[in-house]
Design a protein around this motif. Structure first.
Motif, mmCIF file in Angstrom:
data_model
loop_
_atom_site.group_PDB
_atom_site.id
_atom_site.type_symbol
_atom_site.label_atom_id
_atom_site.label_comp_id
_atom_site.label_asym_id
_atom_site.label_seq_id
_atom_site.Cartn_x
_atom_site.Cartn_y
_atom_site.Cartn_z
ATOM 1 N N HIS A 6 0.607 -0.952 -0.370
ATOM 2 C CA HIS A 6 0.243 -0.274 -0.215
ATOM 3 C C HIS A 6 1.012 1.353 0.254
ATOM 4 N N GLN A 7 1.969 1.220 0.464
ATOM 5 C CA GLN A 7 3.176 2.149 0.996
ATOM 6 C C GLN A 7 3.171 2.624 -0.533
ATOM 7 N N SER A 10 0.868 3.997 -2.265
ATOM 8 C CA SER A 10 1.032 5.462 -2.283
ATOM 9 C C SER A 10 1.967 6.692 -2.682
ATOM 10 N N ASP A 11 2.523 6.327 -2.685
ATOM 11 C CA ASP A 11 4.153 7.149 -3.031
ATOM 12 C C ASP A 11 4.074 7.569 -4.069
ATOM 13 N N LEU A 13 1.237 8.182 -6.164
ATOM 14 C CA LEU A 13 0.381 7.679 -6.439
ATOM 15 C C LEU A 13 0.565 9.322 -7.646
ATOM 16 N N SER A 33 -6.240 6.790 -7.416
ATOM 17 C CA SER A 33 -6.431 6.660 -6.258
ATOM 18 C C SER A 33 -6.880 5.277 -5.520
ATOM 19 N N ILE A 34 -6.674 5.423 -4.865
ATOM 20 C CA ILE A 34 -6.066 4.253 -3.458
ATOM 21 C C ILE A 34 -7.075 4.086 -2.249
ATOM 22 N N SER A 35 -7.336 3.163 -2.548
ATOM 23 C CA SER A 35 -8.874 3.337 -1.077
ATOM 24 C C SER A 35 -8.329 2.523 -0.156
ATOM 25 N N ASP A 36 -8.185 2.421 1.478
ATOM 26 C CA ASP A 36 -8.063 1.705 2.408
ATOM 27 C C ASP A 36 -9.627 0.782 2.756
ATOM 28 N N PHE A 52 -6.687 -3.271 0.421
ATOM 29 C CA PHE A 52 -7.050 -1.907 -0.354
ATOM 30 C C PHE A 52 -7.006 -1.920 -1.951
ATOM 31 N N LEU A 54 -7.278 0.355 -5.321
ATOM 32 C CA LEU A 54 -6.179 0.854 -7.002
ATOM 33 C C LEU A 54 -7.703 1.086 -7.883
#
Length: 102
Positions: A6-7, A10-11, A13, A33-36, A52, A54
């Motif tokens: 996930h990280q 996220s880094d 995006l 987008s990224i949804s947890d 998560f 994407l």
């Protein structure tokens, strides 16, 4: 093959991923987008399992069927990912795709 975390996503995006859609053709998909989705019930303190979602947006309206594609990113590297077409973006009309990690 280990999938990115996930990280890692996220880094990156907003960046583009080269996706091999056929032997001759690569398409750029941008991570929009990224949804947890919370912590997996199978997660343990020593083996956490991230959940998560994407959303990737193509740079055009081309449609590719759901399946596993080879992804390549300059920072994250190469990995295979199952993506599903979810329809065009409301504004750009470019095709969007989703991947779910659970």
């Amino acid at each position: 093959m280990t999938l990115p975390t996930h990280q890692a996503f996220s880094d990156n995006l907003g960046s583009g991923f080269q996706v091999q859609v056929s032997h001759e053709l690569h398409e750029t998909l941008v991570l929009r987008s990224i949804s947890d989705l919370g912590v997996s019930p199978a997660s343990t303190p020593t083996h956490p399992k991230e959940q998560f979602s994407l959303i990737f947006e193509a740079e055009n309206a081309n449609y590719y069927p759901q399946q596993i594609y080879g992804f390549d990113h300059p920072v994250i590297g190469q990995f295979d990912l199952f993506i599903v077409p979810i329809g065009p973006d409301n504004v750009s009309k470019n095709m969007c795709y989703q991947a779910i990690f659970n």
